[in-house]
Design a protein around this motif. Structure first.
Motif, short mmCIF file in Angstrom:
data_model
loop_
_atom_site.label_atom_id
_atom_site.label_comp_id
_atom_site.label_asym_id
_atom_site.label_seq_id
_atom_site.Cartn_x
_atom_site.Cartn_y
_atom_site.Cartn_z
N MET A 282 0.80 -1.22 0.00
CA MET A 282 0.00 0.00 0.00
C MET A 282 0.83 1.27 0.00
O MET A 282 0.29 2.37 -0.07
CB MET A 282 -0.93 0.02 1.21
N PRO B 195 -1.60 7.42 2.81
CA PRO B 195 -3.05 7.39 2.86
C PRO B 195 -3.52 7.10 4.28
O PRO B 195 -2.83 6.42 5.04
CB PRO B 195 -3.43 6.25 1.91
N VAL C 144 -7.92 2.91 4.26
CA VAL C 144 -7.37 1.86 3.42
C VAL C 144 -7.83 0.49 3.90
O VAL C 144 -8.19 -0.38 3.10
CB VAL C 144 -5.83 1.94 3.41
N LEU D 192 -4.05 3.83 -5.92
CA LEU D 192 -3.75 3.21 -4.63
C LEU D 192 -4.27 1.78 -4.57
O LEU D 192 -3.56 0.87 -4.16
CB LEU D 192 -4.35 4.03 -3.49
N PHE E 245 -11.63 9.35 2.73
CA PHE E 245 -10.28 9.00 2.29
C PHE E 245 -9.47 10.24 1.99
O PHE E 245 -9.95 11.17 1.35
CB PHE E 245 -10.35 8.13 1.03
N TYR F 184 -4.95 11.64 1.84
CA TYR F 184 -3.54 11.43 2.14
C TYR F 184 -3.14 12.47 3.18
O TYR F 184 -3.69 13.56 3.22
CB TYR F 184 -2.67 11.61 0.89
#
Length: 319
Positions: A6, A210, A215, A243, A298, A300
């Protein structure tokens, strides 16, 4: 759950895993946690990786090592976990100050003079940092905004949010980046900016990861399930696809919304049981979603080590 592909360092995933166990009460205050060897075997990773995570948590004051007995969750009578970490940092800072004070004494300054000069110097640096301009460059507007928000929460500078594509296509003149005191981008885009040969001396690469919780939620979704993606830019949708491909969760059927008009958004939300949303769209989506729908926020984020390095560089650079 440890996800090897990941893009997040495995030791950081281990660290998050331990913190989650502590928050959930699985590792209670004062209790002994598994040895490095035991946890490595349980997670299917190397002992050195677990050791790196343990060392960071020991330094932060979350864990404590007891000679001959093992590693324990640090017992706190009333302080929270955040207070414990902050206390550990304060202790180290106090040692730095004590060392500086001793050196100042060797130069002939009194403690009172040291305190006065330090206070004045801190005020000068604070004002100087506030005049700095930092360009934040990324390929996705949502993440660029998140990075700028993170930086502003730690240090008061003026952030310019810039899309990499706009720089490459000439929509944002390179002179804007040259006028900034620092240009910050992710490691993924560092090479692209270096090719511009205009901001090399003020370019800084940061590690962006992330959000781990999101995730893990994505990795647990059944294959071939339709997942709605709601954000203001198509770049956000493409970033999630990249991703998922890296972590081998490519079988999900991601469906982006084509319009954010209220009625279109309502219909889109109603037609999906799982929704991935950007931070700025979360509130609007939650108002429309039902209790049985899963909403995954979601984004980063800049890792803490990069934030610390950035703050140090800005303080040094401020005149």
């Amino acid at each position: 759950m440890i996800l090897h592909r990941m893009g997040i360092p495995i030791y950081l995933q281990v660290k998050t895993h331990i913190l989650d166990k502590i928050k959930a009460g699985d590792f209670s205050s004062g209790s002994k946690i598994p040895t490095e060897r035991e946890l490595a075997a349980e997670l299917g990773i190397s002992r050195n990786t677990v050791s790196a995570a343990y060392k960071e948590l020991l330094l932060e004051g979350v864990l404590e090592a007891r000679q001959g007995r093992g590693t324990f969750v640090k017992a706190e009578s009333s302080a929270s976990e955040d207070d414990s970490v902050a206390g550990s940092k304060r202790d180290r800072l106090a040692k730095i100050i004590d060392d500086a004070m001793a050196k100042a004494s060797e130069l002939g300054f009194t403690v009172e003079q040291f305190a006065a000069i330090t206070h004045i110097r801190a005020q000068i640096k604070t004002m100087a940092v506030r005049t700095l301009r930092v360009a934040i460059v990324d390929c996705t507007a949502e993440f660029t905004h998140r990075f700028a928000t993170q930086i502003s929460q730690h240090i008061a500078v003026h952030c310019e949010e810039v899309l990499l594509a706009d720089v490459e296509q000439g929509k944002v003149p390179i002179e804007l980046l040259q006028a900034c005191d620092l240009v910050v981008t992710t490691m993924e885009h560092h090479a692209a900016l270096l090719r511009l040969h205009a901001v090399d001396h003020k370019l800084m690469a940061i590690a962006a990861i992330p959000r781990l919780e999101a995730v893990i939620q994505l990795a647990r979704i059944s294959h071939n399930q339709a997942v709605g993606v709601i954000a203001k830019s198509n770049d956000y949708f493409r970033a999630i696809k990249r991703l998922l491909s890296r972590i081998n969760v490519g079988a999900l059927q991601l469906e982006p919304i084509s319009s954010l008009e209220k009625e279109a958004l309502r219909r889109f939300v109603d037609s999906h049981s799982v929704l991935v949303v950007s931070e700025e769209m979360e509130a609007a989506v939650r108002q429309l979603a039902g209790d049985n729908q899963e909403i995954i926020v979601f984004t980063y984020e800049i890792d803490q080590g990069s934030i610390n390095q950035l703050m140090a560089r800005l303080v040094i650079q401020a005149q």
